[in-house]
Write a protein that holds these residues in place. Structure first.
Motif, mmCIF file in Angstrom:
data_model
loop_
_atom_site.group_PDB
_atom_site.id
_atom_site.type_symbol
_atom_site.label_atom_id
_atom_site.label_comp_id
_atom_site.label_asym_id
_atom_site.label_seq_id
_atom_site.Cartn_x
_atom_site.Cartn_y
_atom_site.Cartn_z
ATOM 1 N N CYS A 122 0.837 -1.203 0.000
ATOM 2 C CA CYS A 122 0.000 0.000 0.000
ATOM 3 C C CYS A 122 0.875 1.257 0.000
ATOM 4 O O CYS A 122 1.923 1.292 0.648
ATOM 5 C CB CYS A 122 -0.903 0.016 1.236
ATOM 6 N N ARG A 133 -0.222 11.831 3.685
ATOM 7 C CA ARG A 133 -1.657 11.909 3.420
ATOM 8 C C ARG A 133 -2.354 10.574 3.619
ATOM 9 O O ARG A 133 -3.502 10.513 4.039
ATOM 10 C CB ARG A 133 -1.884 12.427 1.988
ATOM 11 N N ARG A 134 -1.626 9.469 3.323
ATOM 12 C CA ARG A 134 -2.272 8.154 3.358
ATOM 13 C C ARG A 134 -1.669 7.244 4.428
ATOM 14 O O ARG A 134 -1.743 6.027 4.329
ATOM 15 C CB ARG A 134 -2.151 7.497 1.980
ATOM 16 N N ARG A 144 -4.082 4.575 6.285
ATOM 17 C CA ARG A 144 -4.910 3.630 5.539
ATOM 18 C C ARG A 144 -4.561 2.182 5.849
ATOM 19 O O ARG A 144 -5.430 1.322 5.860
ATOM 20 C CB ARG A 144 -4.771 3.895 4.038
#
Length: 473
Positions: A184, A189-190, A193
């Protein structure tokens, strides 16, 4: 001949396909990504693999029509195992291409991280090759006394601060699962997740779990345990005494060093390595294994661990221990390398076998000597190299308790010696040697991998078992 071809292997029920594979990751630091590739590292003679034309160095891109590019090693192994007596492999390139790429990675290490245009494969200077199934990584971060997350080398936290994901993971001993393909994208920002991939990225950039404060120290940022948990009837004094005794018993006597092979001038040291050089390299490595095993068995608490955990800890840490102990014994200012069996060789006698790795070890030796590390401190540091969390431990809690006791011994000893002039921050500097060792371990793996591809001398079984992580089919 086309660089891509399909190889079909057929075998009988009672025989194997006759080849071995290795999976490596290419770490692109500028993209914060890892490119996985699997290739054939050995084809056995008189087997279906040889008859089908499979070659060592062939990259495997597909198995039975399934695209396996980027898939992890163990998953590819399971696919091959489930193939029955017929196997279809999609392969790419060949031995010469893979050797050229390997040469580029080796040149990357030689140049200190700058791969030139003349290496032959166009590999960017921000790329690093490492074995995906080994615990060793290219460490780029080291600190002690400060939370690892506060200076996030993965750039997942903003400069103004925030919550510390790696600390939380280590303190809670959390286990995560990736719901995708374990690749991933992880950035600021991520970052929330996928916790699994986020933690893997922390480890990939060199963050060290051993310097994360324990759960009992929340709110006391950057301080090691003052009173680590101790096993019954175990005192710091007896533990550090056992570590020092184990170290002294495992080093060659200064009066019995073997200078019979020592030569300060070696003719043709710039020529390519030959079988004699490689055999010497393997002999020096494997000769250390029994010595290090006997040393480990004398560490208080090690022999009480399950046999499977003892073997896992020993094999995982062997190369780091070989480097650390060699660096501490040797005399870098004289170019003398003192091996565990008492044999003394000059740097020039080792260059053709060890390659540029030997110079990196001598540089590490110089930095260690400049710190004037005493025997008790070194004994604790060496013990921390082997007594650490490893994937697959049956009783990780017992290993963690022993690790905490050793950290406590080191902390108490350094604090007692703190009044000596010129020793500020000694504990921090000592713990900072752990990621340096992991970096040197990566270089050593590169060298072993290169020599295996050269195939001038078959590697000893212990080298295959510990370093190559290959499985025959």
């Amino acid at each position: 001949m086309s660089p891509r071809r399909v190889v079909t292997l057929e075998k009988k029920a009672d025989e194997t396909f006759g080849f071995e594979i290795q999976t490596y990751g290419l770490h692109h630091q500028d993209k914060n990504s890892v490119e996985m590739f699997t290739f054939v590292c050995r084809v056995h003679g008189g087997t279906p693999a040889e008859a089908a034309g499979l070659k060592a160095g062939d990259t495997i891109t597909g198995v039975n029509g399934l695209n396996v590019e980027g898939i992890r090693h163990r998953e590819i192994v399971e696919i091959i195992k489930s193939s029955g007596n017929m196997l279809r492999l999609d392969t790419l390139y060949g031995t010469s291409i893979r050797r050229a790429e390997l040469e580029a990675r080796l040149q990357y290490l030689k140049d200190g991280g700058a791969v030139g245009d003349g290496c032959g494969s166009g590999v960017p200077a921000d790329a690093l090759l490492f074995p995906t199934e080994m615990p060793c990584i290219q460490a780029q971060y080291s600190t002690a006394g400060v939370s690892p997350c506060e200076r996030c080398p993965a750039e997942l936290l903003s400069p103004e601060g925030g919550r510390f994901p790696m600390e939380r993971t280590v303190q809670k001993n959390a286990k995560y699962i990736c719901l995708a393909n374990k690749d991933c994208p992880v950035d600021k920002r991520r970052r929330n997740r996928c916790q699994f991939c986020r933690f893997q990225k922390c480890l990939a950039v060199g963050m060290v779990k051993e310097v994360v404060r324990t759960d009992s120290l929340k709110g006391r940022r950057g301080r090691l345990p003052s009173k680590p948990k101790q096993l019954p009837d175990a005192s710091p004094v007896s533990l550090i005494t056992s570590l020092v005794r184990a170290h002294i018993d495992s080093i060659p006597s200064a009066t019995k060093l073997d200078y019979s092979k020592f030569q300060e001038s070696v003719p043709c040291q710039f020529e390519k390595e030959d079988s004699v050089d490689i055999q010497q390299f393997y002999d020096l490595l494997t000769g250390s294994m029994d010595v290090i095993r006997k040393w480990a068995e004398k560490i208080q608490g090690f022999a009480e661990l399950p046999k499977e955990d003892q073997d896992l800890l020993l094999e995982s840490a062997f190369l780091e221990l070989f480097i650390l102990r060699l660096a501490y014994r040797s005399k870098p200012e004289e170019g003398k390398l003192i091996f565990c069996n008492g044999v003394v060789l000059h740097r020039l006698q080792c260059v053709r076998g060890f390659g540029e790795w030997i110079d990196a070890i001598l540089e590490f030796s110089q930095s260690l000597h400049r710190m004037s590390v005493d025997v008790p401190s070194f004994s604790c540091l060496a013990a921390l190299v082997i007594i650490t969390d490893r994937h697959g431990l049956k009783e990780p809690k017992r290993v963690e308790e022993l690790q905490n006791r050793i950290v406590g011994c080191l902390k108490d000893h350094v604090a007692a010696a703190g009044a000596e002039p010129g020793r500020p921050g000694c504990l921090s500097k000592l713990l900072g040697k752990l990621p340096e060792l992991r970096s040197l371990c990566t270089q050593g793996l590169q060298r072993i991998f290169y020599l295996k591809l050269e195939d001038l001398v078959p590697p000893p079984p212990i080298v295959d078992k510990i370093f190559m992580d290959t499985l025959p089919f």
